[in-house]
Write an enzyme that holds these catalytic residues in place. Structure first.
Site, PDB file in Angstrom:
ATOM      1  N   HIS A   1       0.835  -1.204   0.000  1.00  0.00           N
ATOM      2  CA  HIS A   1       0.000   0.000   0.000  1.00  0.00           C
ATOM      3  C   HIS A   1       0.865   1.248   0.000  1.00  0.00           C
ATOM      4  O   HIS A   1       1.819   1.363   0.754  1.00  0.00           O
ATOM      5  CB  HIS A   1      -0.964   0.019   1.198  1.00  0.00           C
ATOM      6  CG  HIS A   1      -0.307  -0.176   2.524  1.00  0.00           C
ATOM      7  ND1 HIS A   1       0.040  -1.412   3.015  1.00  0.00           N
ATOM      8  CD2 HIS A   1       0.078   0.725   3.464  1.00  0.00           C
ATOM      9  CE1 HIS A   1       0.602  -1.268   4.214  1.00  0.00           C
ATOM     10  NE2 HIS A   1       0.650   0.014   4.497  1.00  0.00           N
TER      11      HIS A   1
HETATM   12  P1  AMP Z   1       1.746   0.882   7.389  1.00  0.00           P
HETATM   13  O1  AMP Z   1       2.533   1.261   8.588  1.00  0.00           O
HETATM   14  O2  AMP Z   1       2.392   1.405   6.140  1.00  0.00           O
HETATM   15  O3  AMP Z   1       1.445  -0.591   7.308  1.00  0.00           O
HETATM   16  O4  AMP Z   1       0.390   1.672   7.517  1.00  0.00           O
HETATM   17  C1  AMP Z   1      -0.852   1.055   7.594  1.00  0.00           C
HETATM   18  C2  AMP Z   1      -1.927   2.121   7.474  1.00  0.00           C
HETATM   19  O5  AMP Z   1      -3.178   1.457   7.485  1.00  0.00           O
HETATM   20  C3  AMP Z   1      -1.940   3.111   8.616  1.00  0.00           C
HETATM   21  O6  AMP Z   1      -1.900   4.435   8.098  1.00  0.00           O
HETATM   22  C4  AMP Z   1      -3.265   2.836   9.359  1.00  0.00           C
HETATM   23  O7  AMP Z   1      -3.865   4.013   9.827  1.00  0.00           O
HETATM   24  C5  AMP Z   1      -4.106   2.171   8.294  1.00  0.00           C
HETATM   25  N1  AMP Z   1      -5.041   1.160   8.788  1.00  0.00           N
HETATM   26  C6  AMP Z   1      -4.857   0.269   9.793  1.00  0.00           C
HETATM   27  N2  AMP Z   1      -5.895  -0.596   9.861  1.00  0.00           N
HETATM   28  C7  AMP Z   1      -6.753  -0.224   8.869  1.00  0.00           C
HETATM   29  C8  AMP Z   1      -7.999  -0.731   8.412  1.00  0.00           C
HETATM   30  N3  AMP Z   1      -8.568  -1.800   8.984  1.00  0.00           N
HETATM   31  N4  AMP Z   1      -8.597  -0.099   7.377  1.00  0.00           N
HETATM   32  C9  AMP Z   1      -8.053   0.990   6.789  1.00  0.00           C
HETATM   33  N5  AMP Z   1      -6.871   1.503   7.172  1.00  0.00           N
HETATM   34  C10 AMP Z   1      -6.229   0.907   8.192  1.00  0.00           C
END
Ligand code: AMP
Ligand code: ZN
Length: 206
Positions: free
Chosen positions: A123
């Site tokens: 992502h």
């Molecule tokens: P990363 O540290 O790059 O894995 O970031 C993960 C991102 O996903 C963070 O910005 C979180 O706020 C977001 N996040 C965590 N859980 C969810 C979820 N269930 N749905 C949407 N976004 C999420």
């Protein structure tokens, strides 16, 4: 249990603190690290999509505007990427840029990846540079968006083109999350999160 680094909001979910869960995120039965796989199918979170990627609202936004661009291909993280993925990554970046141009033309965004992500499925973060949000709670959150832990999407593409893969030294990046709190605009050092939050307001509307 997997160690988590950048986003530890999952701890709230694990402990079942319902009050701290933003209303957008629906309860999930799977492991917290799989949460994006569910969210990328949630019509309430999807902002735009095509045959290669999906843009969703970040469930715990770390700025006033914070989106995630997920690949439809089952690529778990940056370490899986090879030169053959360059076309996909370029597409994800262009797709996100054209989305923000359409929907938030006057807002400045950064596009990039956390070197050591906590959530599964590749992502790209699309994050407005106010970094002003109640979900941005701690030093790890702050440094994950304001140090080299946040790898610009163009840099990821260039590195893949030049080296064929990304060489990510986990420990090297983890230490960045412990660095002092520096304002991302003027580099002033702040003692704690409340002071930082007050300070960044001085850069608004300039
Ligand atoms: P990363 O540290 O790059 O894995 O970031 C993960 C991102 O996903 C963070 O910005 C979180 O706020 C977001 N996040 C965590 N859980 C969810 C979820 N269930 N749905 C949407 N976004 C999420
Ligand atoms: Zn500043």
């Amino acid at each position: 249990m997997a160690k988590r680094y950048a986003s530890d909001e999952a701890s709230d979910e694990e402990k079942g603190r319902k009050s701290s869960k933003p209303p957008l995120i629906k309860p999930s039965l799977g492991h917290w690290s799989q949460g994006l796989l569910k969210s990328m199918q949630d019509p309430d979170l999807i902002l735009d999509s095509d045959d290669k990627c999906i843009i969703i609202q970040d469930g715990y936004p770390k700025a006033q505007h914070h989106f995630l661009v997920l690949s439809r291909d089952d690529i778990s993280n940056l370490l899986m990427l090879r030169v053959s993925h360059v076309v996909l990554l370029q597409h994800m970046l262009q797709f996100a840029q054209s989305y923000t141009k359409k929907s938030h033309s006057s807002i400045h965004f950064k596009f990039g990846y956390h070197a050591v992500p906590s959530m599964k499925r590749l992502h790209m973060h699309v994050v407005s540079q106010d970094l002003d949000s109640p979900c941005l709670k701690n030093k790890k959150h702050w440094n994950s968006f304001t140090t080299e832990f946040f790898i610009d999407a163009v840099k990821v593409i260039k590195t893949l083109e030049e080296k064929g893969k990304l060489d990510i030294n986990r420990e090297h990046y983890e230490t960045m999350l412990k660095r002092p709190l520096l304002c991302h605009v003027c580099r002033k050092e702040l003692r704690n999160m409340p002071q930082l939050k007050t300070h960044i307001q001085t850069h608004r509307h300039k």
